[in-house]
Design an enzyme around this catalytic site. Structure first.
Site, PDB file in Angstrom:
ATOM      1  N   HIS A 277     -36.536  -8.554   6.651  1.00  0.00           N
ATOM      2  CA  HIS A 277     -36.951  -7.379   7.403  1.00  0.00           C
ATOM      3  C   HIS A 277     -37.171  -7.821   8.652  1.00  0.00           C
ATOM      4  O   HIS A 277     -36.403  -7.536   9.902  1.00  0.00           O
ATOM      5  CB  HIS A 277     -38.155  -6.656   6.811  1.00  0.00           C
ATOM      6  CG  HIS A 277     -37.690  -6.180   5.278  1.00  0.00           C
ATOM      7  ND1 HIS A 277     -36.618  -5.332   4.996  1.00  0.00           N
ATOM      8  CD2 HIS A 277     -38.483  -6.208   4.216  1.00  0.00           C
ATOM      9  CE1 HIS A 277     -36.779  -5.118   3.805  1.00  0.00           C
ATOM     10  NE2 HIS A 277     -37.617  -5.675   3.290  1.00  0.00           N
ATOM     11  N   ASP A 328     -31.487  -4.585  -0.875  1.00  0.00           N
ATOM     12  CA  ASP A 328     -32.790  -4.455  -1.168  1.00  0.00           C
ATOM     13  C   ASP A 328     -33.227  -3.523  -2.574  1.00  0.00           C
ATOM     14  O   ASP A 328     -33.042  -4.060  -3.642  1.00  0.00           O
ATOM     15  CB  ASP A 328     -33.529  -4.005   0.126  1.00  0.00           C
ATOM     16  CG  ASP A 328     -35.046  -4.103  -0.039  1.00  0.00           C
ATOM     17  OD1 ASP A 328     -35.485  -4.385  -1.153  1.00  0.00           O
ATOM     18  OD2 ASP A 328     -35.683  -4.026   1.014  1.00  0.00           O
TER      19      ASP A 328
END
Length: 464
Positions: A277, A328
């Site tokens: 991220h 993810d």
């Protein structure tokens, strides 16, 4: 010359240097590319690709079990829903899942990945114990379930067991919802030793994932990294970092520093690290993190789904940063979709077009694909960096007869695949280590694995 099962002729192939015509690909019995020769005539019984050949895309961030509740959190539960309210629902789901269900879900997910253009996956695996938080008789049971799933699907795997110890900065005690995740540093290092031969036996790679700065103490991080170095000093290290502004604020309150700045000052961050991220960095953090050689792990569809914010892609590239993509939480499982979301997020943020093009490649899809493959390979710690001698023969074949691709040249076919098709419908075949795992857009175990996934999800939902 290798036999026909170990070679493929491509009228167009995307090499690390760019597009090439009339390329012969050959690989050895281990699945490593031994020859990549452009400008050659196809001869004899050499199979011909149905369209342009692309390097296989590494998926650098996955929580496999979360695929089973994708789409089930899209309702207003609080006055202002966020990542944190989503996490509460995820914990409820994680509390009830069995090893058999994990394996069924992961097998289907990995087949979905292959059918969507991913050829390898980095599994960020933090579900360790039984529903009461106790170790299984075999402490590696859930990790081994993931290894079996990857082997059955035929996808490349980097397994990243997660070190999770606290519920917040400053060593806050774990919550009840985290009981299946918690490990001491010593038990994590024992797990890595247990898993190492199992990974080696199927060609998987093993690394470590300190979950986040809020979930691992400074001492735990230091000792875990030292223990990992004793096992394998080149093993990849992945960490969630700066995903949410609330995380940044909490880190500032705890340490006086932002998360990425703290990590760079207190850990040996280098090219073996993947900063997953890293959405909320200031200008100095962008500069320093890029200079470290670490990969930014961008999970665009998940970050959009959770309302995380938009990564400053231009700042990262200007600093020379490396990056790759992951799916993810698997709200979307599609390699091209992640690239499209990256480009469109930047367009919305900057109010510009064709942001992803670079000095070497004017075509956005070409530039993004090559960079994501390189960054994903680095994050995986495996030789999967594209169509080059010595790299694994992982590649994707587009279907030149698809209506969105017909009558176009190869760069435009890739662009239409990413921006103008359904982003999986134009895939014809997917190879991993020289073996065709997807042919005619379908994995051989598609139907069986899908049925097992649906059964596992039905069982889980029945527990509500």
């Amino acid at each position: 010359m290798p036999d026909a099962a170990h070679r493929l002729f491509a009228a167009d192939a995307l090499l690390p240097t760019g597009w090439a015509r009339d390329v012969l690909l050959e690989w050895d019995d281990t699945g490593k590319l031994s020859t990549v020769t452009p400008g050659i005539d196809a001869k004899g019984d050499t199979p011909r690709a149905a369209g342009p050949v692309l390097p296989g895309m590494p998926n650098l961030h996955s929580h496999a079990f979360q695929r089973a509740f994708a789409g089930l959190t899209e309702f207003r539960g609080e006055a202002q829903d966020s990542f944190w309210s989503w996490r509460t629902l995820m914990y409820r789901f994680a509390a009830r899942i069995s090893p058999e269900q994990v394996e069924a879900i992961a097998t289907w997910l990995y087949i979905e990945m292959l059918e969507a253009g991913y050829t390898s996956v980095c599994e960020f695996h933090y579900l360790h114990h039984d529903a009461d938080g106790r170790p299984y008789a075999d402490d590696a049971e859930l990790s081994l379930a993931l290894l079996r799933a990857a082997k059955r699907a035929g996808i490349g795997l980097t397994l990243l067991p997660v070190l999770y110890q606290t519920s917040g900065f400053g060593g806050l005690a774990p919550s009840e919802g985290q009981r299946r995740f918690i490990r001491s540093t010593e038990s994590m290092l024992r797990l890595l030793e247990r898993l190492r031969p199992a990974c080696e036996a199927q060609g998987a790679h093993l690394g470590l994932a300190p979950h986040s700065l809020r979930a691992v103490s400074p001492e735990g991080l230091r000792d875990a990294l030292a223990g990992l170095d004793a096992i394998d000093p080149c093993a990849p290290v992945h960490i969630h970092i700066a995903e949410q502004t609330a995380e940044v604020d909490a880190c500032l309150a705890w340490s006086g520093q932002r998360p990425v700045a703290w990590l760079l000052d207190h850990a040996p961050v280098d090219a073996r690290w993947c900063l997953v991220h890293a959405t909320h960095m200031d200008a100095d953090e962008y500069r320093r993190a890029a200079a470290s050689g670490a990969v930014a792990g961008l999970c665009l569809t998940t970050e959009a789904n959770l309302g995380d914010g938009i990564f400053d892609f231009s700042a990262w590239r200007e600093a020379g940063g490396r990056w790759g993509v992951g799916s993810d939480s698997h709200a979307c499982v599609n390699a091209a979709e992640e690239l499209m979301m990256l480009e469109y997020g930047q367009r919305l943020s900057l109010r510009q077009r064709n942001v992803g093009a670079d000095a070497a490649h004017r075509e956005v899809a070409t530039a993004l694909t090559l960079s994501a493959v390189q960054g994903g390979a680095q994050a995986a710690g495996r030789a999967i960096g594209g169509l080059a001698v010595g790299q694994q023969a992982d590649f994707v074949v587009l279907d030149a007869s698809h209506v969105a691709l017909q009558a176009l040249d190869a760069p435009d076919m890739l662009s239409s695949h990413v921006f103008a098709s359904h982003r999986s419908s134009a895939l014809d075949a997917v190879y991993v280590a020289g073996q065709a795992r997807v042919t005619g857009a379908r994995h051989a175990s598609h139907r069986e694995a899908a049925s097992a996934f649906v059964a596992a999800r039905r069982q889980l939902l029945a527990k509500d």
